[in-house]
Design an enzyme around this catalytic site. Structure first.
Site, PDB file in Angstrom:
ATOM      1  CB  CYS A   1      -0.994  -0.038   1.167  1.00 32.58           C
ATOM      2  SG  CYS A   1      -2.330   1.160   0.990  1.00 32.58           S
TER       3      CYS A   1
ATOM      4  CG  HIS B   1      -3.939  -3.547   2.874  1.00 33.76           C
ATOM      5  ND1 HIS B   1      -2.931  -3.157   3.742  1.00 33.76           N
ATOM      6  CD2 HIS B   1      -4.512  -2.400   2.438  1.00 33.76           C
ATOM      7  CE1 HIS B   1      -2.910  -1.839   3.821  1.00 33.76           C
ATOM      8  NE2 HIS B   1      -3.854  -1.365   3.047  1.00 33.76           N
TER       9      HIS B   1
ATOM     10  CD  GLU C   1      -2.024  -6.488   5.248  1.00 31.86           C
ATOM     11  OE1 GLU C   1      -2.340  -5.340   5.592  1.00 31.86           O
ATOM     12  OE2 GLU C   1      -1.443  -6.734   4.161  1.00 31.86           O
TER      13      GLU C   1
END
Length: 196
Positions: free
Chosen positions: A77, A178, A180
């Site tokens: 990001c 993202h 994750e």
């Protein structure tokens, strides 16, 4: 394998750490230069403002170290955006200048800003990051600034216009989304990065 998550004091550092743990690896959140130099893989996460992340990296004397890094490094990001040379955020900020691109504010009166949620990612070039991930897979985004499609673009996404979803130059990788927070595709992408 020594995996380092740079302590940028912004972003979901622990969420990333726990995703890496799910894959079967331990990682360390640190800004210690010796640990970073001895790492096999480095993550540069970022959420928040470009000013605060650049200030933190400068304070920790990490700017030169990152620029000269020969290990694989993945910017996430804001971490991807600062690999470029300039960001429009806060009336303009110089960033790391590793890659020749700028970050612009997403401007579209018909769209909600920030761009948040799941979006399709289309591959422009082949990359080891996308091993066992289908083209046009969905990943989770949360950003108000973006990077235009450029020479380093591996994948694109569309929100009002095409922008770079993934970039790569040599050992520098960046993802605008993202991983994750991107479920099974995000886990696979992190696994791929660790196995490059």
């Amino acid at each position: 394998m020594k995996i380092i998550i740079l302590d940028t004091s912004c972003g979901n550092l622990y969420s990333l750490k726990s995703t890496i743990k799910k894959i079967g690896f331990d990682s360390k959140i640190t800004n210690n230069p010796n640990n970073i130099l001895n790492a096999n893989k480095i993550f540069l996460p970022g959420v928040g403002s470009v000013q605060s992340i650049m200030k933190k990296l400068k304070y920790d004397n990490l700017i030169k170290l990152i620029k000269n890094c020969k290990k694989d490094i993945l910017g996430i990001c804001l971490g991807m955006q600062i690999l470029g040379k300039y960001s429009e955020e806060n009336e303009g900020n110089k960033t790391l200048g590793i890659l020749d691109y700028s970050t612009y504010l997403i401007k579209n009166q018909h769209l909600t800003i920030p761009h948040m949620g799941w979006n399709k990612v289309q591959n422009v070039q082949k990359s080891p990051l996308f091993k066992n991930i289908n083209d046009n897979s969905y990943f989770y985004f949360s950003h108000s600034y973006a990077v235009n499609v450029n020479n380093y673009t591996i994948s694109t996404s569309f929100y009002g216009k095409l922008f770079s979803a993934v970039i790569q130059k040599e050992n520098f990788f960046g993802v605008q989304f993202h991983p994750e927070k991107s479920g099974i595709n995000g886990i696979q992408l992190i696994k791929n990065f660790l196995e490059i």
